[in-house]
Design a protein around this motif. Structure first.
Motif, PDB file in Angstrom:
ATOM      1  N   PHE A  56       0.886  -1.081  -0.010  1.00 24.01           N
ATOM      2  CA  PHE A  56       0.075  -0.089  -0.063  1.00 24.01           C
ATOM      3  C   PHE A  56       1.176   1.268  -0.201  1.00 24.01           C
ATOM      4  N   ILE A  59       2.667   1.824  -3.226  1.00 22.71           N
ATOM      5  CA  ILE A  59       1.645   2.274  -4.439  1.00 22.71           C
ATOM      6  C   ILE A  59       1.318   3.649  -4.337  1.00 22.71           C
ATOM      7  N   ASN A  60       1.043   3.941  -2.995  1.00 24.50           N
ATOM      8  CA  ASN A  60       0.787   5.326  -2.961  1.00 24.50           C
ATOM      9  C   ASN A  60       2.053   6.469  -3.247  1.00 24.50           C
ATOM     10  N   SER A 100      -4.519   5.023  -7.974  1.00 26.98           N
ATOM     11  CA  SER A 100      -5.490   4.911  -7.099  1.00 26.98           C
ATOM     12  C   SER A 100      -6.588   3.832  -7.367  1.00 26.98           C
ATOM     13  N   CYS A 103      -4.861   0.448  -7.374  1.00 25.55           N
ATOM     14  CA  CYS A 103      -4.995  -0.149  -5.933  1.00 25.55           C
ATOM     15  C   CYS A 103      -6.142  -0.537  -5.446  1.00 25.55           C
ATOM     16  N   PHE A 104      -7.504   0.136  -5.714  1.00 24.23           N
ATOM     17  CA  PHE A 104      -8.737  -0.235  -5.238  1.00 24.23           C
ATOM     18  C   PHE A 104      -9.082  -1.548  -5.739  1.00 24.23           C
ATOM     19  N   THR A 314      -4.213   3.751   8.253  1.00 22.73           N
ATOM     20  CA  THR A 314      -4.836   2.857   7.322  1.00 22.73           C
ATOM     21  C   THR A 314      -4.605   1.295   7.868  1.00 22.73           C
ATOM     22  N   ALA A 352      -7.236   3.549  -0.214  1.00 22.34           N
ATOM     23  CA  ALA A 352      -6.544   4.099  -1.562  1.00 22.34           C
ATOM     24  C   ALA A 352      -7.208   5.513  -2.195  1.00 22.34           C
TER      25      ALA A 352
END
Length: 419
Positions: A56, A59-60, A100, A103-104, A314, A352
């Motif tokens: 996570f 990815i961000n 995003s 990732c979602f 998160t 995300a």
């Protein structure tokens, strides 16, 4: 009848040896072996959540890279029709939303494939804690697919992401309040635990002193001029909320002590400070944001700290599924999963969306400045509303037992009269 009884008795006699022939000496060994297997599976499950957290975070960071540097580095994306000329529709705001979305999609797939998992020996538990090569391939496919959607669909996702980010904030808020309640019950359980209570009282004083100092510093830095009337309003209303929470906590009918309200007061002061810090650059009352946009080491460090803090928030919300259960008296079995996999992936999917809103400052039309996160009037008002909502939920949690008590007493009185 006698023959039938004799035949039944004979079958019962024949069955007893077969049951007694079960190797009873192996049962303890089998149980011990199963217990060891359960512990190994549980360790895998606990390790897996950290791997998901690292995924996570990466990815961000990729979403941030697409926002700030995608135009220079990823011009070759122009050959993808959905990215438009020179790949503009895959950079800046749209680039953040595409990452995003990928990732979602990934965490939604994990949600669907692990929801309602209860036991460690289920195949879905093995899928959650293992098969990393296949999941990394799934992640790459999810990220790649999002770059082939037309820009109008990405805009629609951005609108939906606002709602998902709001839901994430509510879940995070409930998790924080439940943690504060647990902390208060752990350190101030009853009058017999004098040492624990004294430690709780000392800690509550520290939180209240920190909250008052925070209020004073915010007045000094952000509310020294009458031109900063909005900041003065935010700070003053926060101070009023702190006073109301303390008064209700000490009321004889509530009598919840000062620890939980002190922690909550510090949290509200932090939200107020964060909201004021999110005000736009051209605001005269936020001098620390009056920079020329250059990325000095303090800007970069605060940016990275903010990202890590949001990832940790998160992560902690994702593993706190017990705060959202209606029944909290369920006994944990040895072969039960250590946390709710479906809820865990749901929080990361919503996270995300929340991260995307922070990177674009909740604005789908304009891209944020480099090395900035969650800056703009929309971000300010989202945090302020979140602060007020947090105070409302906490105050209701304080007074709800008192409000419901007369109803319970009336019901008991009516039942006694009927009896």
């Amino acid at each position: 009848m006698e023959r039938h009884a004799q035949s039944v008795e004979a079958r019962a006699v024949d069955m007893r040896p077969s049951n007694s022939e079960v190797p009873q000496e192996q049962v303890p060994g089998q149980l011990e072996g199963k217990s060891t297997d359960y512990k190994q599976e549980k360790r895998k499950s606990l390790r897996a959540r950290f791997i998901y957290g690292i995924i996570f975070l990466i990815i961000n960071l990729k979403a941030w890279f697409f926002r700030d540097y995608g135009q220079k580095v990823l011009a070759q994306f122009s050959y993808i029709k959905a990215c438009g000329p020179e790949g503009q529709d895959c950079c800046h705001t749209l680039g953040v939303l595409r990452v995003s979305l990928g990732c979602f999609i990934f965490f939604c797939v994990m949600l669907v494939t692990t929801i309602k998992t209860r036991k460690l020996y289920e195949a879905r538990s093995t899928w959650h804690s293992g098969w990393w090569s296949l999941k990394f391939f799934l992640l790459i496919v999810s990220m790649a697919v999002s770059f082939f959607f037309p820009s109008k669909y990405i805009q629609i996702y951005g609108e939906v992401a606002r709602i998902g980010a709001g839901i994430f904030l509510v879940l995070q808020l409930v998790s924080v309040i439940e943690f504060i309640t647990w902390w208060n019950n752990y350190w101030m359980p009853d009058k017999e635990m004098k040492e624990s209570c004294s430690l709780g009282l000392f800690t509550s004083k520290i939180f209240y002193v920190a909250s008052v100092c925070g209020i004073g510093l915010m007045y000094f830095f952000y509310g020294r001029s009458l031109k900063c009337s909005l900041n003065i309003y935010f700070i003053t209303w926060t101070a009023i909320l702190l006073t109301v929470m303390m008064a209700i906590s000490l009321h004889s009918k509530v009598n919840r002590g000062l620890l939980s309200s002190g922690i909550m007061a510090s949290y509200l002061v932090f939200l107020c400070w964060s909201a004021i810090r999110s005000e736009p650059v051209n605001d005269q009352c936020n001098k620390q944001n009056q920079a020329d946009g250059n990325s000095d080491w303090t800007t970069i460090l605060s940016f990275l700290i903010a990202i890590c803090a949001i990832v940790m928030a998160t992560f902690s919300t994702g593993i706190d599924s017990q705060s959202f259960q209606f029944r909290k008296d369920k006994v944990q079995q040895e072969d039960d999963i250590p946390y709710d996999y479906g809820f865990f992936h749901l929080v990361f999917a919503l996270g995300a969306m929340y991260f995307a809103m922070l990177f674009i400052s909740w604005n789908l039309n304009n891209s944020a400045r480099k090395w900035s996160i969650d800056v703009g009037w929309t971000s300010t008002w989202v945090k302020i509303v979140n602060e007020w909502f947090a105070a409302t939920i906490y105050l209701w949690k304080l007074i709800s037992p008192v409000v419901r008590e007369p109803k319970v007493m009336d019901l008991e009185g009516s039942n006694a009269a009927e009896g």
